[in-house]
Structures are given as structure tokens and as C-alpha cells.
Scaffold this active site. Structure first.
Site, short mmCIF file in Angstrom:
data_model
loop_
_atom_site.label_atom_id
_atom_site.label_comp_id
_atom_site.label_asym_id
_atom_site.label_seq_id
_atom_site.Cartn_x
_atom_site.Cartn_y
_atom_site.Cartn_z
CD GLU A 147 5.95 51.34 -30.08
OE1 GLU A 147 7.13 50.96 -30.24
OE2 GLU A 147 5.56 51.95 -29.07
CB CYS A 151 -37.33 73.59 -17.23
SG CYS A 151 -36.44 74.57 -18.47
CB CYS A 186 -32.69 74.64 -22.02
SG CYS A 186 -33.66 75.13 -20.59
CE1 TYR A 195 3.02 52.71 -23.83
CE2 TYR A 195 2.39 50.42 -24.01
CZ TYR A 195 2.10 51.71 -23.62
OH TYR A 195 0.91 51.99 -22.99
CB CYS A 210 -33.19 73.87 -16.72
SG CYS A 210 -33.36 72.39 -17.74
CG ASP A 227 -7.85 46.78 -26.22
OD1 ASP A 227 -7.83 47.75 -25.44
OD2 ASP A 227 -8.90 46.25 -26.61
CD GLU A 245 -1.78 49.34 -22.55
OE1 GLU A 245 -2.98 49.61 -22.65
OE2 GLU A 245 -0.89 50.21 -22.47
CE LYS A 286 -4.23 53.17 -28.46
NZ LYS A 286 -5.09 52.30 -27.62
CB CYS A 333 -36.24 73.11 -22.04
SG CYS A 333 -35.45 71.88 -20.97
CE LYS A 344 -7.82 53.04 -31.19
NZ LYS A 344 -8.79 53.72 -30.33
#
Length: 720
Positions: free
Chosen positions: A133, A430, A445, A245, A451, A137, A193, A135, A427, A333
Site C-alpha cells: 500500500e 582541543c 580524539c 492503516y 575536549c 507522507d 496518517e 506510504k 583534534c 522508499k
């Protein structure tokens, strides 16, 4: 506060601002716009006219155009309307509202089907029906009906707790969202939704523009902003709709299949996300996916993919959940939108665990409706693989339509003399040595607590949405407080009000800072006070222990139950040969490396001192209270009720015949048991299959109850 440009550097052209001046002006402008957004969107009481407001917006947009690093996710230019307000009550979901795992390639879909077959021990020729089904948004919403009447509506929130939006949802047309249900269970939560059609969105923006008001960026933002209005009259004027859904808590089954429940939703009067199809193979799923992708532009509403769900509900129950997503569903997607732009520079970002991450500073470009100016380059190996260099023309996309990333380089446009980027060996914040441990891809680091970058990022994590979630104390504000030295540890957050009233040594009270006033200061302190109680899993996650994400934090909270028990166990686990360390590594999904990181955190004296103040100490004397209260873990109701294995520790060994090992473990956890990887005196049951081996022998040696697979199924009232 007026709409005229704040008295910072308003007399300067934006192009003449220094970086520090731009940051200062951006902070003031952001605070001013947020104030006027609240007055307009939440209180329906604007204090300035549209021209003055537009002047503020134009100025901050100009600042961000010249200084794109200031354009963050919480910038006013990236928001629509006002943020969710404190006026919304919190709702604890009886059944967690989880998200979905994602598939981006066709091979991901094939693997998804294969995992389901392995988990359920299905033969290759056994039927497996799936619902596909669109999706939608929009904004996820849960509707609770009692005796057929809508009594509460809530947003998803963090999946465990959302916002009460009942009054606003009541304004949605009955043809999309019925307020009463016929022949419904005594309790039923319908989930779906809230969205806005393309035409309705376009007409809304036309009305907004005609009235001189801010237009919305996309239908999803328009729907979300409309639902979160404190003034119900504003929501009532917005053309919102609802697709159903799935479901949450129910007092009686809704059907035997997903497709059957969809039909029941339709009978109750809910609109369904169409076109949906019942498919029987990966090939059929992918064919439906491509059909929807081709027709996508013709649909009345925005979609960003296709969701696949196992149709049989008894199989959904057997498959259960992993982390924050169901095993029986996945979102496929659509491909991310891409764009070309120039990589202006490569900077180094130091994270809360000391990881040095290269970041591409880009010429701002619009990708998927969002302006992107920065993108992660992940690590030095990934940079070398893509051969990304300063000055390159790069291909940018938003992974999953969210996270900006560089896909590749347009080599024919590479400038002459472009050099490879070398990761620093110290780093940048630091000056401590930055090393790359053997077998790891990340350089870190070694400065640790000295730091400032790590300390700052840890504080941002501490107040993040899935941790303490303190409204008004986002990343930008936390950075401001840290840079000025008034919040350097989590304890400082909860003593901020007292110190502000007594007076800071080197700074005026917050109410006198640019962008702050009595109301915003009072609201911040109220938000901090609201978070002096926090569930155990959120607290563990907030600590920022390396490798401990939300799922692991929730797993640890479920196993140990309370903060005193968890802390005592972690401190006892300092002995790698002791029982406490073995108990930790016995937890399913907790490996030795993760266990060592957790133990190391509690072994650090500085961390223990901070935890004593923050959450209280037991020590050798009377327990002392902390400045926050860590509440015992409460697992969302699985619907299983009291079971004979709730709270028991179970070990599975050997090959199962009637269910796979993963299914057996998932079923045990669903019924409230703890699944361990090895046998000890604390083990309650060892379930043995074929070729059980040494674990069965050790169980019998320790006197632990040994169950056959058939006895196990009988114990949990299931027939093989």
C-alpha cells in the site's frame, strides 16, 4: 519586542558581517521570529504587522545565504509556524507506535521476504501473502475509541509518548475520520496518517499568500502545523484528512488478515490509502511498486514509497518486533532526489564520543524541497573511496529524503590541482592526539572529558528528543550556554534557575541576554522542571555511552528494571571474570565490545560523581536522592498479560523443529522473559532442540530446568 530589526548589526550589510557578528545576529533574529510565530500561530494575537515580520524573515534568510552553516534544522527558515507547544498534554501509548524499517533497493525487498521465510521456517514453495500500500507522507496519529466513541487522539511523538491533539482532530470531516464506530470492540485504537491533498495544499497557500501570511513548504508540514495549533479555530479552517492503516490497543481481534482489517476500516467509514494490492511474491511486490511510482504524480496526495506487510495476522504476531520496527513490514522508499553543487570546503566535526567526522561545506542547493549546505562524508575510508576533493562538483542527495549525503563526484569538472584531503592527526578543538584504532574506520580524539567539542555534543545529546527532551533547550541554545560556561555538565541544567537567581559570576541574568526575556526564561525553567522525572530507558540513552542507542538502552532497562539495580550491576561488572560481567554479556544482543564500553563508563570516577549528584547515590550508607528521579522501566503492554515465563531467564540451544531460533527468542521476549546467551545459576529454563551440546550439559550440572521444544510450547500454551 517589535518587528524592527534588532539592535545588533542591522546597520551593516550582511556581506560585511564577520562570522561572529553573523552568529550573534542570527540568534537574535531567530528568537524574535520564534516569539512572533508563537504570538501569531499559537495565540492568534500578532504584535507586529506583516511588513515588519517579513523584514525579520528577509534579514535572517540573507544572513543564512552568506553564512550557510547557521542554517540548521531548528532555524526559523526551516520551520513552518510554531513548534509543538507546552499547552498540549502528553499521552503515554498503551501499545508503542513504532516506525518502519526501510528498503531502498530491490535486493532489500528480496532479502526482506527471505528473512520472513527463515524466521517462520517456511518452505520456498509455501504461500506468503503480502499487502502493498502507498506510504502517505503525513503526520502519524492514533485514535482511541471506547464503546465506539472517539475519546482521544495523539501524535506518535517518540513512539512511547505523544501529544494529545483530540480537540484538533475532532475538526476533521467525518467522511475521513468518523467520530463513532458501529459494532466496534470496547477499546480500539485506529492508527493512520493525517494529511492534506495537493489541491487543498495549493489553495491553502493561495489564501495564506493573499492574506500576506507565511506559505507552507509542503503538504506534510502544512498538515503537521495545522494539527498542532493551540487555537482549534485555526485547525478547523484547514482542509485536513485521515487515512487509516493499522491499529494499537484492542480489546478484541479485528480480523484474521491485514486485508480483512482494511475492509473493516472501510466499513467503519475510514478512508484507505489506495491503490493497495495483495501480492504473493517479491516480483509481484516490485511490480506494484513500479506501477505506483509511475502513477505517483497523478495521486491526490503526496507519497514517498510503498509499504509491504505480511497479510496473516497470526504470522505478524509470531514475527513480532525488533528494536523500533516490526519484522513483518517494511517501507520501500522511492529514489532520493539528486542535485549538483560545488564542494567549497571540508571541515571536521567532533562528536560526543570523540569521533572525527569530515563534513562537506557545500554551495547551498535545493534537494527535495530543502536547501542543503552541508553533508556528511562519514569517514576517511569513504572519502578515499569516492575521492572527494575541495572544489569538486559533487552529486548530492538526501538519504531516505532526510539526511544529505554525497553520492559521487563529477570528475570532468574537477579543478586543476585539486588535492586529496588528509584527515588531521590531532583534534581541531582541543589539540589532543586523534587516533584510529586497529579494525575501526573512525578516527577519535583522545582528549575525552577535556575536549570541549565532546562535552558540548554530549550535552546536546543529553537534552535531545529521545533523551531528556527539554523544550526550549535545543542544540543552538545548549551551545550558547556551554560557550559562555554556564552549562558544562548535565547537573548544571538542573541548577540553572537557582544560579540565575543568585547571579552568574561573569554574565548577567538570562533575562538580560539578547534574544531572552522574562517570559522565555520562565518557560525554559518550567520545561526543565517538567523533566526532573525520566524513565530509566531514556536516562540510560541520555548518558551517551558509546554503542548504546535507544534500542540497547530500552533492552538494558527492561533487564535491570530500576536505576539502582542497573548502576550497581554495571559497577560490579568491572571485573571481566565476575558474575556481573557475564550476566551483562549473557543478554541477547549485548556483545563483549558493547559491554566493555558500558562498564568503562561506570568505571570513570568523574562519571560516577556526576551520577551521584544527578540520580542519587547508595554507597555504603543511606541512599541519597538526586536532582532528577529515574523511574523504573515500564514496558509497553504487549497484550500478553501475565505469563508463566514473565521475568524468567531463558536460554535456547540446539536446532528447533517447529519454529526457528529467532522466532523462539522473539516469542519469549514478547511474553516478558529475558533471553540469555549462556547458562548460569540465574538461568530459569534451558530449551533444548536437536544437537543441544554443552549448554544442556551445563544446565543439568547446575540443576537448571531443561525443557524440550514440546514442553516449551506447552508452557507457553502453543501447539506445535
Amino acid at each position: 519586542m517589535t518587528g524592527t530589526l534588532p539592535d545588533t548589526y542591522a546597520d551593516k550589510d550582511v556581506s560585511d558581517l564577520t562570522a561572529d557578528e553573523a552568529a550573534a545576529e542570527h540568534a537574535v533574529l531567530a528568537a524574535a521570529i520564534a516569539h512572533h510565530d508563537r504570538a501569531y500561530y499559537q495565540q492568534d494575537a500578532p504584535e507586529i504587522d506583516d511588513a515588519e515580520y517579513d523584514a525579520l524573515r528577509r534579514r535572517i534568510e540573507a544572513v543564512e545565504a552568506w553564512f550557510p552553516e547557521l542554517r540548521t534544522a531548528d532555524s526559523p527558515t526551516q520551520r513552518v509556524g510554531a513548534a509543538p507547544a507546552a499547552g498540549f498534554a502528553k499521552v503515554r501509548h498503551r501499545v508503542a507506535m513504532l516506525s518502519l524499517g526501510n528498503a531502498f533497493e530491490e535486493s532489500d525487498v528480496v532479502d526482506f521476504i527471505a528473512r520472513i521465510r527463515r524466521f517462520l521456517s517456511l518452505a520456498d514453495d509455501a504461500g506468503l501473502a503480502m499487502i502493498a500500500e502507498p506510504k502517505v507522507d503525513g503526520l502519524s496519529c492514533s485514535l482511541r475509541y471506547e464503546d465506539g466513541v472517539l475519546v482521544r487522539a495523539a501524535t506518535r511523538g517518540d513512539g512511547q509518548e505523544g501529544e494529545d491533539i483530540t480537540r484538533n482532530v475532532q475538526t476533521i470531516d467525518d467522511h475521513n475520520l468518523p467520530k463513532t464506530l458501529k459494532d466496534a470492540p470496547a477499546v480500539v485504537e485506529i492508527r493512520g496518517e493525517i494529511y492534506m491533498t495537493r489541491n487543498d495544499f495549493r489553495e491553502l497557500n493561495e489564501r495564506q499568500a493573499a492574506a500576506g501570511r507565511t506559505v507552507f513548504a509542503n503538504p506534510r508540514n502544512a498538515a503537521a502545523g495545522s494539527v498542532r495549533q493551540l487555537d482549534v479555530a485555526i485547525t478547523r479552517d484547514r482542509p485536513l484528512r485521515f487515512f487509516a492503516y493499522t491499529w494499537g490497543e484492542i480489546s478484541a481481534p479485528l480480523g484474521e488478515t491485514q486485508s480483512g482489517v482494511r475492509a473493516r476500516f472501510a466499513d467503519w467509514g475510514f478512508a484507505l490509502n489506495e491503490p493497495a494490492a495483495l501480492c504473493h511474491s517479491a516480483e509481484e511486490l516490485l511490480a506494484h511498486y513500479h506501477r505506483i511510482a509511475e502513477e505517483r504524480a497523478t495521486y491526490a496526495y503526496e507519497i514517498d514509497g510503498v509499504v509491504y506487510k505480511v497479510d496473516r495476522l497470526d504470522w505478524q504476531e509470531r514475527l513480532g518486533y525488533v528494536s523500533r520496527a516490526p519484522r513483518w513490514a517494511i517501507a520501500h522508499k522511492f529514489p532520493a532526489e539528486q542535485a549538483h553543487t560545488i564542494l567549497n570546503n571540508i571541515s571536521i566535526q567532533v562528536g560526543r564520543t570523540g569521533a572525527l567526522t569530515p563534513v562537506a561545506e557545500l554551495e547551498p542547493v535545493t534537494v527535495g524541497g530543502v536547501v542543503v549546505s552541508r553533508a556528511t562524508l562519514h569517514n576517511e575510508d569513504e572519502m578515499a573511496r569516492k575521492d572527494v576533493r575541495k572544489g569538486d562538483t559533487v552529486i548530492v542527495q538526501r538519504a531516505g529524503d532526510v539526511i544529505p549525503q554525497i553520492v559521487g563526484v563529477v570528475l570532468e569538472r574537477r579543478p586543476v590541482g585539486a588535492e586529496r584531503f588528509e584527515m588531521p592527526d590531532h583534534c581541531p578543538d582541543c589539540g589532543s592526539e586523534a587516533v584510529r584504532p586497529v579494525g575501526e574506520v573512525v578516527r577519535r580524539c583522545t582528549g575525552g572529558l577535556i575536549c570541549p567539542a565532546q562535552a558540548k555534543e554530549r550535552l546536546k545529546h543529553f537534552v535531545s528528543r529521545d533523551a531528556f527532551d527539554i523544550e526550549g533547550l535545543g542544540g543552538r541554545t545548549m551551545e550558547q550556554f556551554h560557550n559562555r560556561g554556564i552549562v558544562t555538565t548535565p547537573v548544571d541544567i538542573f541548577t540553572l534557575q537557582d544560579r540565575n537567581e543568585r547571579g552568574f559570576k561573569d554574565h548577567p541574568p538570562l533575562g538580560n541576554w539578547q534574544g531572552w526575556g522574562p517570559k522565555s526564561v520562565k518557560k525554559l525553567f518550567a520545561a526543565i522542571d517538567e523533566r526532573r522525572r525520566i524513565p530509566l530507558d531514556r536516562f540510560i540513552y541520555a548518558l551517551g555511552i558509546r554503542h548504546v542507542g535507544q534500542a540497547t538502552a530500552r533492552l538494558l532497562a527492561r533487564v535491570y528494571g530500576t536505576w539502582p539495580a542497573f548502576r550497581a550491576a554495571m559497577e560490579a561488572a568491572a571485573d571481566p571474570d565476575g558474575a556481573a560481567f557475564r550476566e551483562l554479556t549473557d543478554i541477547d544482543q549485548i556483545g563483549r565490545v558493547m559491554a566493555e564500553e558500558i562498564v568503562a563508563f561506570f568505571h570513570e570516577p568523574h562519571n560516577r560523581e556526576l551520577l551521584d549528584t544527578l540520580a542519587g547515590a547508595a554507597g555504603d550508607g543511606e541512599p541519597t536522592a538526586g536532582i532528577v528521579t529515574v523511574e523504573p522501566f515500564e514496558a509497553p503492554d504487549s497484550g500478553a498479560g501475565d505469563t508463566p515465563i514473565r521475568g524468567k531467564t531463558i536460554v535456547f540451544t540446539g536446532s528447533m523443529e517447529t519454529m526457528s531460533r529467532p522466532e523462539a527468542k522473539a516469542r519469549a521476549e514478547m511474553l516478558g522473559a529475558k533471553v540469555a546467551g549462556s547458562v548460569s545459576k540465574k538461568t530459569d529454563f534451558v530449551v533444548v532442540g536437536a544437537d543441544a551440546g554443552s549448554k544442556e550439559a551445563k544446565a543439568r550440572e547446575l540443576g537448571v530446568t531443561v525443557l524440550s521444544e514440546e514442553e516449551w510450547r506447552t508452557m507457553i500454551d502453543e501447539q506445535a
